[in-house]
Design a protein around this motif. Structure first.
Motif: not given
Length: 366
Positions: A224-234, A240-243, A324-333
């Motif tokens: 959750v922490c890592r994803a939140a930080w990624l989304l500050t610039t991505s 909207v992103y599921n985790l 389904d938490g896969s959408k954010i993976e398209a950003l490299g997560f």
């Protein structure tokens, strides 16, 4: 590690809670921000913090205030903030609609509007995957919004209203149920851990409502922490992103891990019997059975805890958290903790013991 001249200033709302505190600690450990300020209406001294957390808080600014009050929110935002992360919300179950409206919708809109006035470059708003319609199939971000609780109705309302704020660059994060060290008592998993400990103490088999296949998807606080930080610039404003991790955790899978740790047996009474008994009656019976032994166990071990085995009715329904938490993976997560397992449970309980919230040893009552 971020380059010094590119590090942003970060304001974390709800910074003493489980999610906010964990993100603040992550930013400090990874040296990702020039400045971190946490805002909470409660003082850090009221939380059972670890030595590591206490040391971290001394390195950031703390501001106290009720963000549901617009004038207070303005004062708490004083200064220039590149990133604002809103993890402030009422997360306890069984509260009234006015309470949820004030502490989720009103609070969130206040903060989003003030963020625009202060030139915030990206506003991260935490929401919940429990805004979706209950489904056995994993819900994507485009799935139907059909919350079944007062809390999640307000989360859905907040999402709609934030989208109308002109000039706000924002991303919404909808999480599956979050777990990990530092969990608060409002996390859905925590009372289940306490209940399992009680059955170890009683020497009885743990009985649960519904079936083993009930979806209870999870995501670890580290991701959750890592994803939140990624989304500050991505991602784009309004995304909207599921985790949710890869484990597709069910009630049966969760109980199996609890069974391995505590050495207890468990079974499910099934949907037909659950419907016949009724969730409200089952809640009353369950809580009556568990609260007394938990109090006895903690007294026996000299533990003065705020944890409780009490399960609110909202957590005893057959609502399925399937995400389904896969959408954010398209950003490299990439999810670093793909599933809940015995090692993760051990870390949680060790953390609870360190915070003097959980018995070090659970004897058999018999």
């Amino acid at each position: 590690m971020a380059e010094a001249d590119s590090k942003p200033s970060v304001l974390i709302l709800g910074g003493c809670g489980f999610v906010g505190r964990s993100i603040a600690l992550y930013l400090l450990e990874e040296q990702l921000a020039t400045k971190v300020c946490i805002v909470d209406k409660l003082s850090p001294v009221l939380f059972r913090l670890t030595e590591k957390e206490q040391a971290a808080i001394t390195k950031m600014e703390f501001r106290s205030g009720n963000l549901a009050n617009l004038e207070v929110a303005e004062k708490c935002f004083a200064g220039n903030w590149d990133i604002v992360i809103n993890a402030a919300a009422e997360t306890r179950y069984a509260q009234s609609q006015p309470v949820y409206k004030e502490r989720i919708t009103t609070l969130g809109l206040n903060c989003a509007r003030v963020a625009v006035n202060h030139g915030c470059k990206r506003f991260i708003q935490f929401s919940s995957a429990r805004v979706y319609k209950s489904s056995r199939a994993p819900n994507k971000e485009t799935a139907d919004i059909h919350p079944t609780t007062l809390m999640h109705t307000e989360y859905a309302q907040l999402e709609q209203e934030i989208a109308k704020i002109e000039g706000l660059n924002y991303v919404i994060i909808r999480t599956a149920d979050i777990y990990g060290p530092g969990m608060s008592s409002s996390c859905p998993m925590l009372p289940r851990i306490v209940v399992a400990a009680i059955y170890k103490y009683l020497g009885e088999s743990m009985k649960l409502l519904w079936s083993k296949g009930l979806e209870m998807n999870l995501v670890h606080i580290t991701d959750v922490c890592r994803a939140a930080w990624l989304l500050t610039t991505s991602g784009n404003s309004g995304d909207v992103y599921n985790l949710a991790d890869k484990g597709c955790t069910t009630q049966g899978a969760l109980c199996e891990v609890l069974s391995q740790y505590f050495g207890i047996k468990y079974n499910f009474i099934g949907s037909l019997v659950t419907h016949a008994v009724g969730v409200e009656d089952a809640k009353d019976y369950s809580n009556e059975k568990h609260v007394g032994p938990w109090t006895d166990l903690c007294n026996l071990q000299g533990v003065n805890t705020s944890l409780t085995p009490y399960l609110d009715e909202e957590l005893l329904t057959d609502y399925e958290v399937s995400v389904d938490g896969s959408k954010i993976e398209a950003l490299g997560f990439q999810y670093t903790i793909p599933e809940f397992n015995l090692d993760q449970l051990k870390q949680i309980i060790e953390d609870l013991i360190a915070r003097q919230q959980f018995p070090k040893h659970i004897p058999s009552k018999s």
